[in-house]
Design a protein around this motif. Sequence first.
Motif, PDB file in Angstrom:
ATOM      1  N   SER A  84       0.592  -0.957   0.567  1.00  0.00           N
ATOM      2  CA  SER A  84       0.141   0.654  -0.329  1.00  0.00           C
ATOM      3  C   SER A  84       1.113   0.585   0.610  1.00  0.00           C
ATOM      4  CB  SER A  84      -0.936  -0.078   1.566  1.00  0.00           C
ATOM      5  OG  SER A  84      -1.566  -0.671   0.993  1.00  0.00           O
ATOM      6  N   ILE A  98      -7.178  -8.337  -0.875  1.00  0.00           N
ATOM      7  CA  ILE A  98      -8.394  -7.082   0.364  1.00  0.00           C
ATOM      8  C   ILE A  98      -7.817  -6.528   1.344  1.00  0.00           C
ATOM      9  CG2 ILE A  98     -10.045  -7.501   1.866  1.00  0.00           C
ATOM     10  CD1 ILE A  98     -10.520 -10.475   0.102  1.00  0.00           C
ATOM     11  N   ALA A  99      -6.652  -7.034   2.304  1.00  0.00           N
ATOM     12  CA  ALA A  99      -6.051  -5.690   3.378  1.00  0.00           C
ATOM     13  C   ALA A  99      -5.851  -4.775   2.833  1.00  0.00           C
ATOM     14  CB  ALA A  99      -4.909  -6.626   4.254  1.00  0.00           C
ATOM     15  N   CYS A 100      -5.036  -5.140   1.704  1.00  0.00           N
ATOM     16  CA  CYS A 100      -4.361  -3.842   1.399  1.00  0.00           C
ATOM     17  C   CYS A 100      -4.777  -2.371   0.587  1.00  0.00           C
ATOM     18  CB  CYS A 100      -3.320  -3.601  -0.067  1.00  0.00           C
ATOM     19  SG  CYS A 100      -1.505  -4.411   0.367  1.00  0.00           S
ATOM     20  N   ILE A 101      -6.118  -2.976  -0.256  1.00  0.00           N
ATOM     21  CA  ILE A 101      -7.004  -2.165  -0.995  1.00  0.00           C
ATOM     22  C   ILE A 101      -7.833  -1.641   0.176  1.00  0.00           C
ATOM     23  CG2 ILE A 101      -9.102  -2.119  -1.930  1.00  0.00           C
ATOM     24  CD1 ILE A 101      -7.944  -4.678  -3.611  1.00  0.00           C
ATOM     25  N   LEU A 102      -7.956  -2.142   1.335  1.00  0.00           N
ATOM     26  CA  LEU A 102      -9.166  -1.603   2.251  1.00  0.00           C
ATOM     27  C   LEU A 102      -8.280  -0.246   3.304  1.00  0.00           C
ATOM     28  CD1 LEU A 102     -10.437  -4.855   3.633  1.00  0.00           C
ATOM     29  CD2 LEU A 102     -11.685  -3.073   2.573  1.00  0.00           C
ATOM     30  N   ILE A 103      -7.275  -0.936   2.823  1.00  0.00           N
ATOM     31  CA  ILE A 103      -6.509  -0.016   4.049  1.00  0.00           C
ATOM     32  C   ILE A 103      -6.188   1.484   2.881  1.00  0.00           C
ATOM     33  CG2 ILE A 103      -3.856   0.153   4.330  1.00  0.00           C
ATOM     34  CD1 ILE A 103      -3.487  -2.407   5.207  1.00  0.00           C
ATOM     35  N   THR A 104      -5.525   0.954   1.552  1.00  0.00           N
ATOM     36  CA  THR A 104      -5.499   2.510   0.736  1.00  0.00           C
ATOM     37  C   THR A 104      -7.380   2.797   0.686  1.00  0.00           C
ATOM     38  OG1 THR A 104      -3.913   1.286  -0.238  1.00  0.00           O
ATOM     39  CG2 THR A 104      -4.572   2.654  -1.154  1.00  0.00           C
ATOM     40  N   VAL A 105      -7.870   2.422   0.430  1.00  0.00           N
ATOM     41  CA  VAL A 105      -8.805   3.481   0.165  1.00  0.00           C
ATOM     42  C   VAL A 105      -9.247   3.808   1.686  1.00  0.00           C
ATOM     43  CG1 VAL A 105     -11.342   2.767  -0.928  1.00  0.00           C
ATOM     44  CG2 VAL A 105     -10.089   1.755  -1.509  1.00  0.00           C
ATOM     45  N   GLY A 106      -9.770   2.823   2.457  1.00  0.00           N
ATOM     46  CA  GLY A 106     -10.334   3.137   4.170  1.00  0.00           C
ATOM     47  C   GLY A 106      -9.751   4.928   4.750  1.00  0.00           C
TER      48      GLY A 106
END
Length: 579
Positions: free
Chosen positions: A61, A289-297
């Motif tokens: 991320s 999924i964790a990377c995308i959630l961290i980046t978007v979140g």
Amino acid sequence: MPVPVTRLASDANLKFHSKKSSLQPRMLRFLEGSVIAQAVITYLVLIGTCMVMGDGALTPSISVLSAVQGIQSRSSRITQGHVVLLCVIILVFLFLYQRYGTSKVSFSFSPIMLVWFVLIASIGLYNIIKYYPPVLKAISPHYIYIFFAKNKRAGWEQLGTVVLCITGAEAMFADLGHFNKKSIQMAYSCLVYPSLILAYAGQAAFLIKNPSKLSTTFYSSIPEPLFWPMFIVATLSAVVASQALISASFSIIRQSIALGCFPRVTMNHTSKKYEGQVYSPEINYFLMIACILITVGFKGGPEIGQAYGVAVIWVMLITTHLITVVMVIIWQIHIALAGFFYAVYTVIEGLFTISLLYKIAQGGWVPFAITAFFLIITLSWTYGRSKKNEYETNNLMDSQEFIKTVAMSNRVPGICIFCTDLMNGIPPIVGHYVQHMGCLRELMVFVTVRYLPVTSVLPEERFLFDRLEPFGVYRCIVQYGYMDKQSMEDDEYVVSIIASLKEIAQNADEVAMMDSALANGSTFIFGRVILKMSDNHNCFKRFIINNLYRFLQKNFRSNLSSLKIAPSKTLQIGIHYEI
């Protein structure tokens, strides 16, 4: 002990077993005699492993985000939302490509990183000469004191940001799956370290003359003609840096599975040349999924940097504790030198850790949340397995009862291989099997797959055999190192077991019986154990066994699939243990 350790006298004769000296250091004797010390180190290892997984979710991320964020400086119409979207697209492609393995693109890694370090070193040198040549004085350690004396609390808070300059070093172990130790040492000392010093010094020189460009220092300090080439190289190098932590996550989970500390997941080898190059789809998609959630979140905000810094420094701090134990016990370095190393690095990393504590609420909680998630899985799995082993050990079939059972059963031609976790005694599954089948094969082998904390076990060291009573019953211990590939799918595997058994045969009749059994085929018997904890235990323990452990048993891969035994040769027997 969360992870039971079994030792045999034959372990010391293994080629890859550490036997630097015949003298056992005092600390080794202490650890082998102290269950509490073993438990403390094991829990520390498990926490460190889970922290690496958090690091693996944060590195892609922040690496990709920091590389593509520079595009905002080219146009005011490019918003942070566009940067986050571009980052997510790159991350999705990065994780989807993992299934093909790093060997397909690894030939480009070295040129990319070489160009990257040459460029940042050259640009750094250019900025030093152009803006402020005396900036190289900052290499002197006494400026550390001047910095804190001048800035006091503000300087202390900024120390938590400085840790981002050394990120990546905590995952250097993953490179050992691709390169040897000497090449890593030479690359770091001769290229990486000098390039980073010049790059950071150059950016500092640029800021002295352009303090208003603080938020975009990296791309603002790049000469205009080199912007787009540098943008492309920075993005590619971010992908390579992300690959290192993703590979580290696969590698460390694989070793945890081999040592019985993590439920079995799919592990595919992506390279015939390098044993360390593996791919796990389950871990890969979790990280994606964790990377995308961290980046978007966090919307690409500074919170990702705070979380990343916390993850890195905790991994480093745990590594320092563990490497000190390795220095004393494995490398057998004098305890005074090991103590000096431990004191120096613990103080340095401890200061960084304390300075990052106030950032836990500002995003630093993310690595702890990921660590807690994996720690729940790890501890639930190891606790459940320890209870299963404890039950089987306390409910072994009596030897006389076993002899009587065999004598009263019909013996049919062929080989019956009972797969069990026990290295001693007759497992309860045998009585359960006879009760339902009413017969036994003429040759029975109790096979225990034993994973050793060594890199590899040679083929000639693979099997340990023992003869049991009555005639035609044997015990076989199959040994693997954590880097070995396990497979029992070929007929050659059974042939190799019989060939080794013939070496302990006492007469020609026994050899003839083995040949006859081999000619009539073989069957692998597995126990599908269902654990249920009785109401005599507290509700927390019952929840772990009856819910968490059972969920992991149902949804992760079984021992049957991990050993790759042909389905046509397997028989699973369900058995219920109430503990």
